[in-house]
Design a protein around this motif. Structure first.
Motif, short mmCIF file in Angstrom:
data_model
loop_
_atom_site.label_atom_id
_atom_site.label_comp_id
_atom_site.label_asym_id
_atom_site.label_seq_id
_atom_site.Cartn_x
_atom_site.Cartn_y
_atom_site.Cartn_z
N GLU C 252 9.56 18.75 54.19
CA GLU C 252 10.97 19.02 53.24
C GLU C 252 11.08 19.49 51.92
O GLU C 252 10.39 18.25 51.41
N ALA C 253 11.63 20.46 51.49
CA ALA C 253 12.28 20.76 50.32
C ALA C 253 13.04 19.68 49.12
O ALA C 253 13.68 19.53 50.34
N GLN C 254 12.54 20.00 48.11
CA GLN C 254 13.82 19.06 47.29
C GLN C 254 14.70 20.61 47.39
O GLN C 254 14.30 21.39 46.92
N GLY C 256 17.71 22.32 45.33
CA GLY C 256 18.31 21.98 44.24
C GLY C 256 19.15 23.30 44.19
O GLY C 256 20.31 23.53 44.46
N GLY C 281 13.78 25.35 45.72
CA GLY C 281 13.19 24.67 47.37
C GLY C 281 14.03 25.26 48.41
O GLY C 281 13.68 24.84 49.52
N GLU C 282 14.47 25.92 49.09
CA GLU C 282 15.72 26.43 50.31
C GLU C 282 14.42 28.24 50.78
O GLU C 282 14.18 28.67 50.20
N CYS C 445 8.16 23.94 48.41
CA CYS C 445 8.18 23.06 47.94
C CYS C 445 7.95 22.64 46.16
O CYS C 445 8.93 21.51 45.69
N GLY C 447 9.56 24.41 44.29
CA GLY C 447 10.57 24.80 43.70
C GLY C 447 11.80 25.96 43.71
O GLY C 447 12.60 26.48 43.13
#
Ligand SMILES: Nc1ncnc2c1ncn2[C@@H]1O[C@H](COP(=O)(O)OP(=O)(O)OP(=O)(O)O)[C@@H](O)[C@H]1O
Ligand SMILES: Nc1ncnc2c1ncn2[C@@H]1O[C@H](COP(=O)(O)OP(=O)(O)OP(=O)(O)O)[C@@H](O)[C@H]1O
Ligand SMILES: [Mg+2]
Ligand SMILES: [Mg+2]
Lengths: 369, 337, 507, 325
Positions: C252-254, C256, C281-282, C445, C447
């Motif tokens: 699970e990435a942040q 942004g 992060g997507e 993850c 970024g």
């Protein structure tokens, strides 16, 4: 993208077999129907472009001819057209061989020298034996050309020397041999029997022999490249040598064949040249290879190999022939001739490229998205 | 300065065994070089043959050179090679009147006697020039000839070699001068075409002349390839007697057309004699008999005594008048050159 | 008559510096579909080339119907009834599809030896139709996409009526329903008595088709099993030599701020009205059928081709990449779909390949610092676990999967924010695949915004935060992580769903 | 997945090192030297060897950038014509009263422009190959030279202009010094800079280079422009050596130049070859011609020898390394 509205899509079970780490053998779902009937928009598209390429060149030639005709009314006369055809015959014969060589991604810079060597040998022979049948002289020339070509083919196919280097090297060798053979002398008109000179002056059905020979060669070549297995293999080898190897085509043999054909044609051209001009010199046709390559290139033969059409090189040769004939006729200053010739070649290939782009674009516009 | 003169100690000794027939002032064979325009040209072969004959008559060694392409660049390279070999004299048939100047000057600085023959180099780069024939005479004679052939009236054209060829251009100048004479009021020069000494181009140019000027009566081609190509076209098109042809050409190349009457006659000098004269002039320069100054005289073997005369800024030796070849004598010459 | 139609014993093949096959065994029964599996570089393709006579083995024997044979060239193999589809498409781009199919076994008239064009076109058309292809046999091969070319390759193998058909990753470039056609045909051939050797990294293929599976690992023979006798996990262990716990290590990435916004992008004849956004992060999936235009969209963003319409906003600023260099300088990277033609200089060392896109970084005023270059290359090559002796090995000597890793390493040299990955795992084995997924996850993850173009459903479903589905040059659906299902994606990629006729556009 | 460590060292094989093309050229060069010494007593002489370079180095200036063009996978056959055009324009301007230094600068500018036009056409019309483009510009450039100068020669340059082609600096020909300087520059550019690396990349795989962020069009244009510039440099030296110029100078230079590049081991299919090979080839051919010229070998024999040398030299390594399937 070609799905016409009505064609049924495969059911979703097609993809039922799940994959990946957790995947297990899934039930085999059969598609209910084959999608999209085979339509042919792409074929007509690329075929049209290819056709248009030649049409563009043809249009250029027609415009050029009309322009010249306006300047000099004796341009479009039967006699002059006949002269153009006669003078272009040798060039176009060579272009056939050169096209085959270029299709295999090669190039032959030695043809001018081969032509001179074969021509000189034939001339020296008829000088010594004036009673000889001209056919023998032709065969001799062709034979010498074939030997030269076979040597080149050997270097290219068996020893794997790049064609441009092999032919550059052998060009020097053949040219040197021509000088050695003749001892620096020429063979002049009075030393050639009339029967020999008649090769290039005789007529069949009102057409000069040279034209007839060129036409016959073109018909044979057309059949050869389009309707025989070997002919198509030439394209295959040029289009992708690696695949050719894998699909069991003997590329070495094809290369050898191609250079040998080129040599044979150059040999033939040598005899015709010498007969036509009734003189054999050591420096005959020096630099002529560039004209031949220009004819092929104008005719749309791709230097990258794999493509080239007989109809294209006919037009390419004709364009060059017309330039050679027309520039002196419309009283262009000799100092301008080079420039104009170069410009016309450049403009012809540029227009061709631009037209092709336009067509490509046009076809894209019509794609439904 | 030029570094050609640094190694004088080598020049006297000749490493190669000299032949028994050695003669000349130093006792060793002296070396005389000739550079023609390009190889594989029978005219040049004959000139070099004549040169060699003259040199060998004097018991010296002749070096015959010709590049494979008729360029000044290649001749410069050959001159360098000859300077390195320390020849005694260089005779050159220039591919360019000016371009050889620096190289030939270097040779002269190295003590080499330099002369030109046939196609001249400029006055600064030679000691003397061997002129095969007076350009004025050639130009005027050709016009006189063609005028006679066409009966003093009609259109004529010139088919030359390249647009750069010095000799041809000088001759054409003189032709134009001769045409200014009022007796040629009805002779009209319609075009000077250039066949570049290429067979195919000369043929196209001739054909274009015939079509563009349907009333053409005569063609003058002051070059062998041109005149032979024109002869061939006129023969093939059956224009014998309708369009007259004359000019300068090798008898061997032209025999066919002179015998058939397509070209009633034409002119040329004997290239063997040109070379022969150059050979003797070179010997005389090396001997010190002459220096290339006006008024000096020397004996040129079978050609007898020759005198140096003025030629613009420079000096020259004249061979004589061009020789006329017609059906009466062509058979005898066609096998000679 | 032997029980086995084809048998190979103790085959060894060494290339300079590489032992590609080491004492390998293989047995093929008549009428059997036999899967050959193994990691990238295990030697599968080399093995095939030994069978078809492209390579001569150093040691070992080959038996056909119990008779010992040795092929001197591919022609011999063809004559013996062996046809092969090679991993890397080997076609003639300047010739028509028909000619490509019939090259080497053209139909010729008995007496005159004339080529029978009409007959060949007809038969080629029939074959293509059977394979569900929608292009004419008179099309030039070069005008086809990679996937379409692959279909022609299959048609070619079918056209020879071979007893043994070898397919080296035929499905790598195919979408599911095209693969399905292929399965159907393979089964038909099997039922007619032909034997098939099938190489694939997709387990799906194996389960769907094969009855036997042989595994190679590190050039060695590991074993042969019945497909039903071996569990999936055991098979993976056999292939990789260790257990792979998780194929899709999605972390699970942040997510942004917005990095990229595409508005109404269009290119005449290729795509139209493409709009989407991508955040930090997507991982945005881009899927669809072959020829849907995904590659073209990606390349338009990357500056390879100019779009005709629409705008691209990068971090809020409008950006029209003039060239790949321009895009890379901004922070957009692209992993091309055809690694051999677009990704690598095959004749170069691994190291030089890796540093090619970031030479400026290792130079001062144009002078290249080779020490720095080698250090970086080595570090990155190790990071993506390229299997080679050193960074001086030639890229051409690597197997497909390892080549892909090198291309991946190239992307890591630059300072990028957005990675566009076009089919990053095409033809990559499970081991490497999982490594690549891990890299992708880690990058997200840390970024990066990632656009993942893929035709593989599990990959899309397993990796992406959001998915855009394309059909015929348009985006037909967006799905969030929760809403992604195979059915939904398929529905959106199929043509019959939406009534396209009405809104037909001349883009 | 645990990172696998890669070795740091390049495999070094003595055989591979010795089989390099350049060694073969060195061997040929030595063999040629021995042969020439035996042929002519005038060969092994410092002054002669030194002066010989003056007559073959002019083309060598074009060989340097041509190496780049051929590595990039293109070819330029218009170089001879660029030499002619830039030389003719320089001479024409000088004869019309433009000061010589300015005329020389314009000569360089003209060459650069011609090269730039070649590059631009090659890049803008990718469907045409460089052969076609430069084949037509070859005819056009020389055509312009003819239009400008007609049948005239132009020359009578100031005496100091002789310096370029004929003079010495510290006993060494100026042309040789200039060549060495340029050779080092071009060697550095090809082998030590990012530019050179990009050129190799483009020759090996143009698409991949583009996708890797190399501005392939720009580099092609630069390479063609450089070739134009160096053709103009050649024009300066050649014109100085000839003392005058004509539209037909440097005829056929393109083939000589390409032959040297190719003999130097630069593959015409792009991506392979080294500068040092081309430089060795220049001297090999130059001294071979000179040595044989000293014993007055005829031009036709020389043609045959050079032709065979090219063939044999290129064949030897191919014969040794038989192909393994
Ligand atoms: N022509 C060659 N020269 C040198 N090494 C080669 C050659 N072909 C293959 N190899 C090497 O042989 C080994 C086996 O390669 P091969 O292509 O057979 O693997 P593969 O199992 O097909 O892999 P993938 O699944 O990635 O296609 C690899 O290490 C590869 O680098
Ligand atoms: N070489 C080509 N020449 C002409 N049209 C092409 C070519 N390659 C692809 N196309 C067309 O361009 C459009 C987009 O193709 P593109 O390759 O971008 O699709 P894609 O979705 O990326 O497919 P893939 O799954 O093969 O990567 C399609 O309509 C296709 O038919
Ligand atoms: Mg493989
Ligand atoms: Mg794609």
């Amino acid at each position: 993208m070609n799905n016409k509205g009505g064609s049924p899509a495969p059911t979703a079970t097609n993809a039922a077999a799940t994959a990946g780490a957790s995947g297990a053998p899934g039930p085999a779902g059969r598609p209910t129907a084959t999608p999209a009937p085979a339509a042919a928009p792409k074929a007509s598209l690329s075929a049209n472009i290819a056709k248009f390429r030649e049409l563009g060149l043809l249009a250029f030639i027609v415009i050029l001819a009309i322009g010249v005709q306006l300047r000099n009314p004796s341009f479009l006369t039967w006699e002059n057209l006949n002269d153009i055809a006669t003078n272009t015959a040798i060039l176009s014969i060579l272009a056939v061989g050169m096209m085959l060589v270029i299709i295999t991604r090669g190039i032959d810079l030695s043809i001018g020298a081969t032509l001179a060597l074969a021509g000189m040998s034939a001339a020296l022979t008829v000088k010594e034996y004036p009673g000889l049948s001209p056919l023998v002289a032709v065969l001799l020339g062709v034979g010498i050309g074939i030997v030269c070509g076979a040597v080149l083919g050997f270097l290219v196919a068996k020893i794997n020397i790049l064609p441009i280097i092999a032919t550059l090297g052998m060009m020097n060798v053949f040219r040197g041999l021509t000088y050695e053979l003749s001892g620096g002398k020429w063979v002049s008109a009075h030393q050639m029997p009339d029967s020999f000179k008649a090769i290039a002056t005789g007529k069949v059905l009102g057409l000069n022999n040279l034209i007839v020979i060129a036409v016959v060669i073109y018909i044979v070549a057309y059949y050869f490249v389009n309707h025989t297995r070997t002919g198509r293999q030439i394209y295959a080898v040029g289009s992708n040598p690696d695949s050719a190897e894998v699909s069991g085509i003997k590329s070495g043999r094809i290369l050898w064949l191609v250079y040998t054909i080129m040599g044979g044609l150059a040999g033939l051209a040598g005899v015709l040249w010498v007969a036509k001009f009734a003189s054999a010199q050591g420096d005959t046709a020096s630099g002529y290879e560039l004209s031949v390559i220009a004819a092929c290139v104008l005719g749309g033969v791709s230097i990258a190999g794999g493509s080239g059409k007989i109809s294209g090189i006919i037009l390419g040769s004709v364009l060059l022939g017309i330039l050679n004939n027309a520039l002196p006729m419309i009283n262009v200053s000799p100092f301008w001739q080079n420039f104009i010739q170069g410009m016309i070649i450049l403009i012809a290939v540029l227009i061709n490229a631009v037209v092709k782009r336009g067509i490509d674009r046009n076809n894209l516009m019509r794609r439904r998205i | 300065g030029c570094g050609g003169n640094n190694n004088n100690e080598a020049s006297g000794s000749d490493a190669k065994p000299s032949s028994s027939a050695a003669s000349g002032s130093t006792g060793a064979k002296q070396k005389f070089a000739i550079i023609f325009k390009n190889t594989g040209n029978p005219y040049g072969e004959k000139e070099m043959e004549g040169f060699k004959k003259a040199i060998e008559e004097s018991g010296d060694e002749a070096i015959l050179k010709a590049p494979d392409q008729p360029t000044a660049e290649a001749q410069i390279q050959m001159i360098e090679e000859l300077i390195s070999q320390k020849v005694d004299s260089i005779a050159v048939v220039g591919n360019d009147p000016d371009a050889l100047q620096p190289a030939l000057k270097k040779a002269m600085n190295a003590g080499i006697k330099v002369l030109s023959l046939d196609s001249a180099v400029n006055a600064d780069s030679r000691m003397v020039h061997i002129n095969q024939a007076d350009p004025e005479r050639i130009g005027r004679t050709l016009i006189q000839g063609v005028s006679e052939m066409i009966g003093g009236e009609g259109e004529i054209a010139i088919l030359s070699a390249t647009s750069q060829a010095t000799n041809q251009n000088t001759w054409i100048e003189w032709m134009k001068k001769e045409l200014e004479d009022s007796k040629y009021a009805n002779v009209k020069l319609v075009k000077v075409a250039y066949g570049d000494d290429l067979r195919d181009k000369s043929v196209s140019e001739t054909e274009a002349l015939l079509k563009s000027y349907p009333n053409l009566k005569g063609i003058i081609a002051p070059t062998t390839v041109g005149i032979a190509a024109a002869g061939k076209v006129l023969t093939d098109k059956g224009l014998k007697g309708k369009v007259m042809l004359t000019g300068l050409g090798l008898p061997s190349e032209m025999a066919e057309y002179i015998e058939s009457g397509v070209s009633p006659w034409m002119y040329l000098w004997n290239p063997i004699d040109v070379g022969y004269l150059a050979g003797y002039a070179a010997e005389a320069l090396v001997d010190g008999t002459i220096t290339g100054a006006i008024g000096e005289k020397f004996t040129a073997g079978t050609l007898g005594e020759k005198e140096i005369i003025a030629d613009g800024d420079g000096t020259q030796v004249m061979l004589g008048d061009p020789f006329k070849f017609d059906s009466s004598n062509i058979a005898e010459w066609k096998s000679v050159y | 008559m032997s029980e086995f139609i084809l048998e190979l014993k103790g085959i060894t093949k060494t290339f300079p510096g590489v032992k590609a096959l080491d004492d390998v065994y293989f047995k093929l029964k008549p009428g059997e579909i036999h899967a050959l599996m193994g990691e990238n570089g295990a030697g599968k393709s080399t093995f095939i080339k030994v069978i078809t006579g492209v390579h001569a083995p150093d040691e070992g024997d080959m038996y056909l119907d119990g008779q010992k044979v040795s092929f001197r060239n591919p022609k011999d193999a063809q004559k013996a009834g062996i046809a092969a589809i090679y991993q890397h498409v080997t076609c003639y781009p300047d010739l028509t599809v028909t000619e490509n199919i019939f090259m080497g076994h053209e139909k010729i008239a008995k007496g005159t030896k004339r080529l029978l064009w009409r007959e060949m076109h007809e038969e080629a058309g029939k074959l293509l139709k059977e394979l569900g292809a929608s292009f004419s046999p008179k099309t030039l091969m070069g005008a086809l996409s990679v996937a379409e070319q692959q279909i022609v390759e299959i048609a070619k193998a079918l056209s020879v009526n071979a007893r043994i058909i070898i397919m080296d990753e035929p499905t790598a470039a195919l979408t599911n329903n095209e693969s399905e056609e292929l399965y159907r045909i393979a089964e038909k051939l099997r039922d007619q008595g032909a034997s098939i050797i099938f190489i694939s990294h997709r387990f799906e293929d194996m389960y769907r088709l094969a009855s036997k599976v042989t595994v190679f690992r590190d050039s060695k023979y590991i074993g042969t099993w019945g497909v039903n006798e071996i569990s999936n996990a055991d098979l993976i262990v056999a292939m990789v030599g260790r257990e792979i716990t998780q194929l899709f290590p999605k972390k699970e990435a942040q997510i942004g701020e917005e990095l990229l916004r595409v508005e109404g992008l269009g290119k005449t004849g290729y795509f139209a009205d493409v709009s989407f956004t991508l955040r930090k992060g997507e991982i945005l999936g881009l899927t669809g059928l072959v020829g849907a235009g995904r590659t073209e969209v990606c390349q338009a963003i990357f500056g390879v081709e100019r779009p005709d319409k629409g705008k691209i906003f990068y971090k809020g600023r409008e950006l029209a990449a003039k060239s790949p260099l321009h895009a890379m300088k901004q922070g957009i990277g692209y992993l091309p779909e055809d690694r051999q033609k677009q990704g690598l200089v095959l004749s170069w060392e691994i190291g030089r390949n890796i540093t090619l896109s970031s030479l400026e970084k290792m130079s001062r005023r144009g002078h290249l610092n080779t020490r720095k270059e080698q250090d970086l290359a080595k570090r990155l090559a190790e990071k993506v676990s390229v299997k080679a002796k050193s960074v001086f090995d030639l890229a051409s000597s690597l197997s497909g999967g390892n080549q892909q890793k090198v291309v991946f390493a190239k992307l890591l040299t630059a300072d990028l924010d957005i990675l566009i990955l076009d089919e990053p795992t095409k033809g990559v084995d499970v081991g490497a695949k999982s490594a690549i997924y891990e890299i992708i996850s880690d990058l997200a993850c840390s970024g990066y915004g990632i656009i993942l173009v893929s035709s593989e459903m599990p990959e899309i479903i397993g990796m992406c935060d959001r998915v855009a589905v394309m059909r015929e040059g348009r985006i037909t659906a967006f799905m969030d992580r929760e809403g992604i299902t195979q059915e939904a994606i398929l529905r959106a990629s199929m043509a019959d769903a939406a009534p396209q006729q009405d809104q037909q556009r001349w883009a | 997945m645990e990172p696998r460590l890669l070795q740091n060292k390049r495999d070094f094989s003595v055989k591979g090192f010795l089989l390099q093309w350049e060694w073969m050229l060195v061997v040929l060069f030595l063999a040629m030297t021995v042969m020439n010494i035996n042929l002519s007593e005038y060969y092994w002489n410092f002054d002669n060897l030194r002066d010989a370079t003056m007559s073959f180095l002019d083309k060598a200036f074009i060989v340097l950038p041509m190496v780049f063009i051929i590595i990039v996978g293109d070819i330029d056959i218009s170089v001879g014509s660029i030499v002619a055009l830039s030389s003719v324009i320089m001479a024409d301007l000088y004869n019309h009263g433009v000061p010589m230094p300015i005329a020389m600068l314009i000569c360089l500018a003209v060459g650069t422009l011609c090269g730039y036009i070649n590059g631009l056409l090659v890049v803008k019309f990718k469907e045409l190959s460089a052969v076609i483009v430069t084949l037509s510009t070859m005819i056009i450039y020389r055509g312009i030279a003819y239009i400008l100068l007609k049948d005239q020669a132009a020359g009578k340059f100031p005496d100091w202009f002789n310096f370029l082609g004929w003079e010495y600096v510290g006993g060494i020909p100026f042309i040789l010094i200039a060549f060495v300087v340029f050779a080092i520059l071009f060697w550095y550019l090809l082998h030590k800079t990012t530019f050179g690396r990009k050129v190799y990349a483009m020759g090996s795989n143009l698409t991949a280079s583009r996708f890797s962020g190399i501005q392939t069009d720009r580099i092609k244009i630069i390479v063609f422009t450089l070739t134009g510039l160096m053709s103009a440099v050649c024009a300066l030296f050649l014109t100085s050596r000839m003392g005058s110029t004509r539209p037909n100078i440097a005829n056929g230079y393109e083939l000589d130049v390409i032959a040297m590049v190719v003999l130097g081991g630069i593959s015409t299919s792009g991506g392979k070859g080294r500068m040092i090979g081309a430089i060795l080839a220049i001297f090999l051919i130059g001294y071979l011609r000179y040595g044989l010229g000293l014993v007055n070998v005829s031009a036709q024999t020389l043609l045959i020898i050079i032709g065979l040398l090219l063939i044999v030299a290129v064949s030897i390594p191919k014969l040794k390394l038989g192909k393994k399937r």
